[in-house]
Design a protein around this motif. Structure first.
Motif, PDB file in Angstrom:
ATOM      1  N   UNK A 135       0.900  -1.259  -0.042  1.00  0.00           N
ATOM      2  CA  UNK A 135       0.150  -0.060  -0.072  1.00  0.00           C
ATOM      3  C   UNK A 135       0.939   1.237  -0.073  1.00  0.00           C
ATOM      4  N   UNK A 136       2.179   1.250   0.776  1.00  0.00           N
ATOM      5  CA  UNK A 136       2.789   2.477   0.999  1.00  0.00           C
ATOM      6  C   UNK A 136       3.229   3.100  -0.299  1.00  0.00           C
ATOM      7  N   UNK A 137       3.829   2.481  -1.369  1.00  0.00           N
ATOM      8  CA  UNK A 137       4.243   3.166  -2.504  1.00  0.00           C
ATOM      9  C   UNK A 137       3.118   3.822  -3.212  1.00  0.00           C
ATOM     10  N   UNK A 138       1.735   2.907  -3.169  1.00  0.00           N
ATOM     11  CA  UNK A 138       0.522   3.531  -4.062  1.00  0.00           C
ATOM     12  C   UNK A 138       0.125   4.755  -3.408  1.00  0.00           C
TER      13      UNK A 138
ATOM     14  N   UNK B 260       2.714   7.636  -4.438  1.00  0.00           N
ATOM     15  CA  UNK B 260       2.460   7.925  -5.701  1.00  0.00           C
ATOM     16  C   UNK B 260       1.100   8.793  -5.808  1.00  0.00           C
ATOM     17  N   UNK B 261       0.204   8.341  -5.079  1.00  0.00           N
ATOM     18  CA  UNK B 261      -1.058   8.924  -5.196  1.00  0.00           C
ATOM     19  C   UNK B 261      -0.819  10.472  -4.868  1.00  0.00           C
ATOM     20  N   UNK B 262      -0.100  10.657  -3.593  1.00  0.00           N
ATOM     21  CA  UNK B 262       0.088  11.946  -2.972  1.00  0.00           C
ATOM     22  C   UNK B 262       0.971  12.951  -4.007  1.00  0.00           C
TER      23      UNK B 262
ATOM     24  N   UNK C  91       6.760   7.237   2.007  1.00  0.00           N
ATOM     25  CA  UNK C  91       6.090   6.383   1.589  1.00  0.00           C
ATOM     26  C   UNK C  91       6.680   5.156   0.500  1.00  0.00           C
ATOM     27  N   UNK C  92       7.265   5.996  -0.503  1.00  0.00           N
ATOM     28  CA  UNK C  92       7.723   5.218  -1.509  1.00  0.00           C
ATOM     29  C   UNK C  92       8.986   4.576  -1.271  1.00  0.00           C
ATOM     30  N   UNK C  93       9.855   5.098  -0.484  1.00  0.00           N
ATOM     31  CA  UNK C  93      11.273   4.879  -0.349  1.00  0.00           C
ATOM     32  C   UNK C  93      11.951   4.836   0.796  1.00  0.00           C
ATOM     33  N   UNK C  94      11.404   5.055   2.019  1.00  0.00           N
ATOM     34  CA  UNK C  94      11.867   4.956   3.413  1.00  0.00           C
ATOM     35  C   UNK C  94      11.254   3.459   3.835  1.00  0.00           C
TER      36      UNK C  94
ATOM     37  N   UNK D 261       7.518   2.426   5.232  1.00  0.00           N
ATOM     38  CA  UNK D 261       6.781   1.580   4.592  1.00  0.00           C
ATOM     39  C   UNK D 261       6.103   0.356   5.750  1.00  0.00           C
ATOM     40  N   UNK D 262       7.199   0.022   6.377  1.00  0.00           N
ATOM     41  CA  UNK D 262       6.847  -1.053   7.528  1.00  0.00           C
ATOM     42  C   UNK D 262       5.875  -0.629   8.583  1.00  0.00           C
ATOM     43  N   UNK D 263       5.742   0.576   8.806  1.00  0.00           N
ATOM     44  CA  UNK D 263       4.541   1.115   9.698  1.00  0.00           C
ATOM     45  C   UNK D 263       3.497   1.193   9.024  1.00  0.00           C
ATOM     46  N   UNK D 264       3.435   1.457   7.734  1.00  0.00           N
ATOM     47  CA  UNK D 264       2.125   1.442   7.038  1.00  0.00           C
ATOM     48  C   UNK D 264       1.541   0.053   6.740  1.00  0.00           C
TER      49      UNK D 264
END
Length: 423
Positions: free
Chosen positions: A179-182, A185-187, A277-280, A284-287
């Motif tokens: 979900x995080x990269x999506x 990217x949406x943001x 959200x895309x690279x950290x 991403x793990x928290x999301x």
């Protein structure tokens, strides 16, 4: 609605069975006709030499007809009930036929490579778009039949089991989705078109409302922290007014100035969040952890229950009355969607690519299950049922073999008799 016995052939097989029986009677009548002609020619042979040719034809025709009758009958049962070896092949080999049929289906139709190659030929988006924009154009009967089939399936399948399967599939897909990269990217896409501005405006208005509704709390906090001297001089009241008015002016300035420094900091915060959200990995793990906790939350399970029930009811309404489903704003939206699917090459390519991936993925995931279903279904049939179904499916062709065997045998016998007579 009359119930249907699963061990009995459906209507299509019933009509095939009737035609097969008619052909069987015809082939048998030809055999008896040749026997009658043989008896007649045998008795009349002394009256004229020509009857010898007739006798030879009828005799060989009987042999050919009987041989093919034996071969055809031996496929499905013991001829005349006599357990001759290597007869009644279909009922004896029922389980092997089921396994071979299932693996033939698996190897030739349900392999990802075969499905992917065949799916490249299909314009799924174009077909859907054409159906949505012109549902009556040559597809009325197809739509009506498909609607009845969908309604029948939804009404007769175990709702709890089907709903559970659907909800489990949705939950599994959500678990597999990164979900995080999506979100990131949406943001980015939203900020590129300033679609995040209404969110900032809403936060500012929300803060203003919170301040207005909690003014007494702010005054109480200042009062508690003020000493007696400040209270005696009413400095705490003036300080409270200054804090509240200052915050209110700040919020008004933020709402009216799109380039306010705090707004710029908010925008920078959105940019950092989108990047993280895309690279950290930590973000991403928290999301991902939050997503899994949400999926396992009982409230989400109840939401999926309601979502499935609403979807099922909507599908049933549309299936029972497809014409009504295509009316009104919903119908207009579907027609616009159909036009987009037909005319937008990017969307068409995306839909077709998704359809190919989804179909190939379903085959890869469930191909073996389909093979087992076919094999186990055939094995579960009793020998009489599968014999009847296979025989009905090929009965006409088998009876043509018998008739052709009778005629060909007669011609061979006539030819041999002619050669012997001449030489």
């Amino acid at each position: 609605m009359t119930s249907h016995d699963p061990t009995r052939p459906i209507s299509r097989f019933n009509s095939t069975e009737d035609r097969g029986r008619a052909m069987r009677r015809t082939a048998t009548a030809m055999l008896f006709l040749m026997a009658g002609i043989f008896v007649l020619a045998h008795n009349m042979e002394e009256a004229h030499p020509a009857w010898g040719f007739v006798r030879a034809f009828a005799e060989a025709a009987m042999v050919g007809g009987l041989a093919d009758w034996f071969a055809v009958t031996a496929l499905f049962r013991h001829p005349m009930g006599i357990p001759i070896p290597h007869t009644a092949i279909v009922p004896r080999k029922k389980d092997q036929i089921g396994e071979q049929l299932a693996w033939f289906l698996r190897d030739n139709f349900l392999t990802p490579a075969v499905v992917a190659r065949r799916m490249k030929r299909f314009d799924v988006a174009g077909a859907i778009g054409n159906f949505l924009t012109n549902p009556e154009g040559g597809g009325g009967r197809m739509r009506e039949g498909a609607a009845k089939l969908v309604a029948m399936i939804l009404e007769n399948l175990d709702d709890e089991r089907l709903g559970g399967t659907t909800k489990t599939m949705i939950a599994n897909r959500l678990r597999e989705l990164d979900v995080a990269p999506l979100l990131g990217q949406s943001m980015v896409a939203a900020m590129r078109e300033d679609r995040h501005v209404p969110i900032v405006d809403g936060l500012v208005r929300w803060a203003a409302n919170i301040l207005d509704s909690n003014e007494e709390i702010v005054r109480a906090m200042v009062y508690e922290r003020a000493n007696n001297f400040m209270r005696w001089l009413a400095i705490d009241d003036r300080l409270s007014d200054a804090i509240i008015n200052g915050l209110r002016r700040l919020l008004v300035q933020m709402e009216g100035d799109p380039h306010h420094p705090l707004r710029d900091q908010a925008n920078e915060g959105f940019v950092r969040l989108a990047f993280d959200l895309q690279h950290d990995e930590e973000t991403r793990a928290r999301v991902e952890q939050f997503k899994l906790e949400m999926i396992d939350n009982p409230a989400v399970t109840e939401w999926l229950d309601g979502l499935w029930e609403q979807a099922r009811e909507a599908l049933l309404r549309a299936a029972r009355d497809p014409d009504r489903a295509m009316e009104g704003r919903f119908g207009e939206a579907l027609q616009e969607l159909g036009q987009t699917l037909q005319n937008d090459p990017e969307i068409k390519r995306a839909v077709n690519s998704f359809a190919r991936r989804a179909t190939v993925g379903a085959v890869a995931d469930y191909g073996d299950s389909i093979v087992r279903l076919v094999s186990e279904t055939v094995k579960s049939w009793d020998a009489d049922t599968i014999t009847e179904r296979v025989e009905n499916a090929v009965s006409r062709d088998l009876q043509y073999i018998r008739m052709n065997g009778t005629l060909v045998g007669g011609l061979v016998g006539l030819t041999i008799h002619t050669i012997i007579t001449i030489f």
